[in-house]
Scaffold this active site. Structure first.
Site, PDB file in Angstrom:
ATOM      1  N   MET A  14     187.737 -61.411 -25.309  1.00  0.00           N
ATOM      2  CA  MET A  14     187.961 -60.663 -24.062  1.00  0.00           C
ATOM      3  C   MET A  14     188.992 -59.554 -24.254  1.00  0.00           C
ATOM      4  SD  MET A  14     188.927 -61.882 -20.220  1.00  0.00           S
ATOM      5  CE  MET A  14     190.387 -62.784 -20.617  1.00  0.00           C
ATOM      6  N   VAL A  15     190.122 -59.878 -24.871  1.00  0.00           N
ATOM      7  CA  VAL A  15     191.175 -58.872 -25.084  1.00  0.00           C
ATOM      8  C   VAL A  15     190.731 -57.871 -26.151  1.00  0.00           C
ATOM      9  CG1 VAL A  15     193.542 -58.519 -25.923  1.00  0.00           C
ATOM     10  CG2 VAL A  15     193.041 -60.404 -24.343  1.00  0.00           C
ATOM     11  N   GLY A  16     190.131 -58.382 -27.219  1.00  0.00           N
ATOM     12  CA  GLY A  16     189.701 -57.512 -28.311  1.00  0.00           C
ATOM     13  C   GLY A  16     188.706 -56.453 -27.839  1.00  0.00           C
ATOM     14  N   SER A 106     201.760 -65.818 -25.246  1.00  0.00           N
ATOM     15  CA  SER A 106     201.169 -66.226 -23.972  1.00  0.00           C
ATOM     16  C   SER A 106     202.310 -66.700 -23.078  1.00  0.00           C
ATOM     17  CB  SER A 106     200.212 -67.379 -24.242  1.00  0.00           C
ATOM     18  OG  SER A 106     199.996 -68.101 -23.072  1.00  0.00           O
ATOM     19  N   SER A 107     202.075 -66.698 -21.779  1.00  0.00           N
ATOM     20  CA  SER A 107     203.127 -67.182 -20.876  1.00  0.00           C
ATOM     21  C   SER A 107     203.381 -68.681 -21.067  1.00  0.00           C
ATOM     22  CB  SER A 107     202.777 -66.867 -19.429  1.00  0.00           C
ATOM     23  OG  SER A 107     201.484 -67.324 -19.138  1.00  0.00           O
ATOM     24  N   CYS A 108     202.447 -69.389 -21.748  1.00  0.00           N
ATOM     25  CA  CYS A 108     202.643 -70.831 -22.011  1.00  0.00           C
ATOM     26  C   CYS A 108     203.831 -71.104 -22.923  1.00  0.00           C
ATOM     27  CB  CYS A 108     201.447 -71.433 -22.733  1.00  0.00           C
ATOM     28  SG  CYS A 108     199.920 -71.118 -21.956  1.00  0.00           S
ATOM     29  N   TYR A 135     199.288 -75.416 -28.408  1.00  0.00           N
ATOM     30  CA  TYR A 135     199.014 -73.971 -28.364  1.00  0.00           C
ATOM     31  C   TYR A 135     200.336 -73.201 -28.251  1.00  0.00           C
ATOM     32  CZ  TYR A 135     197.150 -69.670 -26.092  1.00  0.00           C
ATOM     33  OH  TYR A 135     196.818 -68.381 -25.731  1.00  0.00           O
ATOM     34  N   LYS A 139     202.048 -70.505 -30.794  1.00  0.00           N
ATOM     35  CA  LYS A 139     202.396 -69.141 -30.370  1.00  0.00           C
ATOM     36  C   LYS A 139     203.875 -68.858 -30.628  1.00  0.00           C
ATOM     37  CE  LYS A 139     198.500 -67.452 -28.851  1.00  0.00           C
ATOM     38  NZ  LYS A 139     197.925 -66.286 -29.552  1.00  0.00           N
ATOM     39  N   PRO A 162     201.253 -61.913 -22.653  1.00  0.00           N
ATOM     40  CA  PRO A 162     200.417 -61.637 -21.478  1.00  0.00           C
ATOM     41  C   PRO A 162     200.417 -62.812 -20.501  1.00  0.00           C
ATOM     42  CG  PRO A 162     199.151 -61.513 -23.546  1.00  0.00           C
ATOM     43  CD  PRO A 162     200.446 -62.169 -23.858  1.00  0.00           C
ATOM     44  N   THR A 163     200.280 -62.479 -19.238  1.00  0.00           N
ATOM     45  CA  THR A 163     200.054 -63.502 -18.225  1.00  0.00           C
ATOM     46  C   THR A 163     198.574 -63.928 -18.283  1.00  0.00           C
ATOM     47  OG1 THR A 163     200.409 -64.009 -15.904  1.00  0.00           O
ATOM     48  CG2 THR A 163     199.458 -61.837 -16.390  1.00  0.00           C
ATOM     49  N   ASN A 164     198.071 -64.653 -17.285  1.00  0.00           N
ATOM     50  CA  ASN A 164     196.647 -65.034 -17.248  1.00  0.00           C
ATOM     51  C   ASN A 164     195.803 -63.778 -17.122  1.00  0.00           C
ATOM     52  OD1 ASN A 164     197.072 -68.006 -16.923  1.00  0.00           O
ATOM     53  ND2 ASN A 164     198.080 -67.301 -15.064  1.00  0.00           N
ATOM     54  N   HIS A 178     189.090 -70.566 -18.610  1.00  0.00           N
ATOM     55  CA  HIS A 178     190.285 -70.353 -17.786  1.00  0.00           C
ATOM     56  C   HIS A 178     189.873 -70.350 -16.309  1.00  0.00           C
ATOM     57  CE1 HIS A 178     192.130 -68.409 -21.489  1.00  0.00           C
ATOM     58  NE2 HIS A 178     192.991 -69.332 -21.147  1.00  0.00           N
ATOM     59  N   ASP A 268     197.238 -80.106 -12.622  1.00  0.00           N
ATOM     60  CA  ASP A 268     197.649 -78.820 -12.054  1.00  0.00           C
ATOM     61  C   ASP A 268     198.273 -77.896 -13.097  1.00  0.00           C
ATOM     62  OD1 ASP A 268     196.952 -78.680  -9.423  1.00  0.00           O
ATOM     63  OD2 ASP A 268     198.822 -79.528  -8.662  1.00  0.00           O
TER      64      ASP A 268
HETATM   65  N1  LIG Z   1     192.818 -64.930 -21.951  1.00  0.00           N
HETATM   66  C1  LIG Z   1     194.038 -65.052 -21.454  1.00  0.00           C
HETATM   67  O1  LIG Z   1     194.223 -65.316 -20.260  1.00  0.00           O
HETATM   68  C2  LIG Z   1     195.234 -64.879 -22.351  1.00  0.00           C
HETATM   69  C3  LIG Z   1     196.492 -65.045 -21.776  1.00  0.00           C
HETATM   70  C4  LIG Z   1     197.605 -64.913 -22.579  1.00  0.00           C
HETATM   71  C5  LIG Z   1     197.461 -64.594 -23.912  1.00  0.00           C
HETATM   72  N2  LIG Z   1     196.242 -64.427 -24.451  1.00  0.00           N
HETATM   73  C6  LIG Z   1     196.157 -64.110 -25.874  1.00  0.00           C
HETATM   74  O2  LIG Z   1     195.403 -62.935 -26.080  1.00  0.00           O
HETATM   75  C7  LIG Z   1     194.700 -63.028 -27.305  1.00  0.00           C
HETATM   76  C8  LIG Z   1     193.216 -62.809 -27.071  1.00  0.00           C
HETATM   77  O3  LIG Z   1     192.713 -63.784 -26.161  1.00  0.00           O
HETATM   78  P1  LIG Z   1     191.257 -63.679 -25.518  1.00  0.00           P
HETATM   79  O4  LIG Z   1     191.357 -64.131 -24.128  1.00  0.00           O
HETATM   80  O5  LIG Z   1     190.660 -62.375 -25.838  1.00  0.00           O
HETATM   81  O6  LIG Z   1     190.501 -64.843 -26.324  1.00  0.00           O
HETATM   82  P2  LIG Z   1     188.957 -64.939 -26.700  1.00  0.00           P
HETATM   83  O7  LIG Z   1     188.129 -64.206 -25.712  1.00  0.00           O
HETATM   84  O8  LIG Z   1     188.680 -66.378 -26.956  1.00  0.00           O
HETATM   85  O9  LIG Z   1     188.881 -64.138 -28.064  1.00  0.00           O
HETATM   86  C9  LIG Z   1     189.481 -64.608 -29.229  1.00  0.00           C
HETATM   87  C10 LIG Z   1     188.769 -63.971 -30.388  1.00  0.00           C
HETATM   88  O10 LIG Z   1     189.351 -64.502 -31.595  1.00  0.00           O
HETATM   89  C11 LIG Z   1     188.297 -64.798 -32.477  1.00  0.00           C
HETATM   90  N3  LIG Z   1     188.676 -65.849 -33.401  1.00  0.00           N
HETATM   91  C12 LIG Z   1     189.131 -67.092 -33.113  1.00  0.00           C
HETATM   92  N4  LIG Z   1     189.311 -67.799 -34.236  1.00  0.00           N
HETATM   93  C13 LIG Z   1     188.953 -66.965 -35.258  1.00  0.00           C
HETATM   94  C14 LIG Z   1     188.895 -67.122 -36.648  1.00  0.00           C
HETATM   95  N5  LIG Z   1     189.251 -68.270 -37.230  1.00  0.00           N
HETATM   96  N6  LIG Z   1     188.470 -66.093 -37.394  1.00  0.00           N
HETATM   97  C15 LIG Z   1     188.084 -64.922 -36.825  1.00  0.00           C
HETATM   98  N7  LIG Z   1     188.119 -64.711 -35.497  1.00  0.00           N
HETATM   99  C16 LIG Z   1     188.543 -65.731 -34.726  1.00  0.00           C
HETATM  100  C17 LIG Z   1     187.176 -65.271 -31.582  1.00  0.00           C
HETATM  101  O11 LIG Z   1     185.967 -65.197 -32.271  1.00  0.00           O
HETATM  102  P3  LIG Z   1     184.696 -66.005 -31.726  1.00  0.00           P
HETATM  103  O12 LIG Z   1     184.220 -65.220 -30.563  1.00  0.00           O
HETATM  104  O13 LIG Z   1     183.778 -65.982 -32.894  1.00  0.00           O
HETATM  105  O14 LIG Z   1     185.179 -67.383 -31.369  1.00  0.00           O
HETATM  106  C18 LIG Z   1     187.283 -64.284 -30.436  1.00  0.00           C
HETATM  107  O15 LIG Z   1     186.583 -63.096 -30.720  1.00  0.00           O
HETATM  108  C19 LIG Z   1     195.008 -64.413 -27.876  1.00  0.00           C
HETATM  109  O16 LIG Z   1     196.069 -64.333 -28.797  1.00  0.00           O
HETATM  110  C20 LIG Z   1     195.466 -65.189 -26.675  1.00  0.00           C
HETATM  111  O17 LIG Z   1     196.336 -66.219 -27.036  1.00  0.00           O
HETATM  112  C21 LIG Z   1     195.104 -64.562 -23.701  1.00  0.00           C
END
Ligand SMILES: NC(=O)c1ccc[n+]([C@@H]2O[C@H](COP(=O)([O-])OP(=O)(O)OC[C@H]3O[C@@H](n4cnc5c(N)ncnc54)[C@H](OP(=O)(O)O)[C@@H]3O)[C@@H](O)[C@H]2O)c1
Length: 308
Positions: A14-16, A106-108, A135, A139, A162-164, A178, A268
């Site tokens: 999602m972020v990528g 992460s905020s966690c 997790y 982090k 980042p927050t949620n 989420h 919760d």
């Molecule tokens: N979403 C939130 O609310 C949130 C909040 C705070 C912080 N963050 C942080 O923001 C960052 C991005 O989160 P996101 O929400 O975008 O997560 P996401 O949608 O799950 O995307 C994570 C990406 O990482 C890839 N990945 C995971 N393990 C891998 C591996 N071993 N080798 C290569 N690629 C790998 C996944 O590939 P696959 O698609 O193949 O699994 C996916 O493309 C993370 O660091 C997360 O901790 C997110």
């Protein structure tokens, strides 16, 4: 960043994907690599790829990510994958001479009962929320690693919290998503089925902050260009809402008109999670997308996407 090679790790997440959308407006050469080609948990594969491509700028948006149930169930995977990805990518960036790297926390990482809003300096000041402790520990290790590389090697590694987040590309897994994705899916399915009630996990009383993912990507690009320090930077809106109120907004956007019930037997999590965004604000950035607008965009993306 102008004219540089920029690697987005996790470009299909999602972020990528939001970063890739945002970076399309910058004069950069974007680098990505599929997980099937380079598993970021595989040290040799990561080191080889970095040695070959030598990215100048790295956004480390790859991680094992999930909601409360995924975090609490896949505890070993959450700590192992995240520590392995961080260790491999930060060391590879260092060895291959990357000029700058952004690590996503992460905020966690903040203690369960830290004073609200959560300031960056509250990290490691008390016990963590047990459901996502593996997790959070991973982090925190990544943040400390970025800090240590800056200290010992002078690496320009920065960490953002980042927050949620929510938006296009969210994970809609029925059990492991989420809260935003889970609610969009549940209300949508209830609307289609003509259901009279929808169950929302937990009591509805916890307060949460939500940031639209394209705003997040914009903040990251802003910080990548302008920020260079060991101090963490929170990224959020600075505003929170109870899960119950939030559920009503999602239901309205989706067009679900039935009853909303709360299942108090489900956990919760932390009672309140609001980031103090004063550092980010002082660095010249604030969120642009309102919750209703962000949710409308997310719902449109949900309907047109092949849901994971
Ligand atoms: N979403 C939130 O609310 C949130 C909040 C705070 C912080 N963050 C942080 O923001 C960052 C991005 O989160 P996101 O929400 O975008 O997560 P996401 O949608 O799950 O995307 C994570 C990406 O990482 C890839 N990945 C995971 N393990 C891998 C591996 N071993 N080798 C290569 N690629 C790998 C996944 O590939 P696959 O698609 O193949 O699994 C996916 O493309 C993370 O660091 C997360 O901790 C997110």
């Amino acid at each position: 960043m102008a004219g540089k090679t920029v690697y987005v790790a996790g470009h299909q997440g999602m972020v990528g994907t939001a970063l890739v959308r945002r970076l399309a407006r910058e004069n950069v050469e974007l680098l990505t690599v599929d997980r099937r080609e380079v598993d970021l948990c595989n040290q040799a594969a990561v080191f080889d790829w970095f040695a070959k491509t030598q990215p100048q700028v790295v956004f480390l948006a790859a991680a094992k990510v999930g909601g409360i149930v995924a975090n609490n169930t896949l505890r070993a995977e959450f700590i192992y994958d995240n520590i392995a990805i961080e260790a491999n990518v930060l060391q590879a960036a260092h060895l291959s001479g990357a000029e700058k790297l952004m690590f996503f926390g992460s905020s966690c990482i903040y203690p369960k009962l830290a004073p609200q809003p959560l300031r960056e300096d509250s990290m490691l000041s008390g016990p963590l929320e047990p459901t996502n402790e593996p997790y959070a520990i991973a982090k925190i290790a990544g943040i400390k690693m970025a800090e240590a590389y800056r200290c010992q090697y002078g690496s320009d590694f920065i960490s953002v919290m980042p927050t949620n987040l929510y938006g296009p590309g969210d994970n809609y897994h029925p059990e492991w998503s989420h809260v935003v994705a889970a609610l969009i899916r549940r209300f949508h399915e209830a609307k289609l089925a003509g259901a009279n009630s929808v169950v929302v996990w937990g009591t509805g009383t916890p307060r949460r902050e939500f940031l639209y993912v394209d705003d997040m990507a914009d903040a990251c690009v802003h910080l990548m260009k302008t920020y260079s320090s060991a101090e963490l930077v929170n990224i959020g809106t600075g505003e929170d809402i109870t899960i119950a109120e939030f559920a009503r907004v999602v239901a309205e956007i989706v067009g679900y008109r039935g009853e909303i019930c709360f299942d108090a037997s489900r956990p919760d999590g932390t009672p309140r999670k609001l980031l103090d965004v004063s550092r980010l604000t002082s660095l010249g950035w604030h969120a642009q997308t309102s919750l209703k607008r962000g949710l409308s965009l997310s719902y449109e993306a949900f309907k047109s996407a092949k849901v994971r």
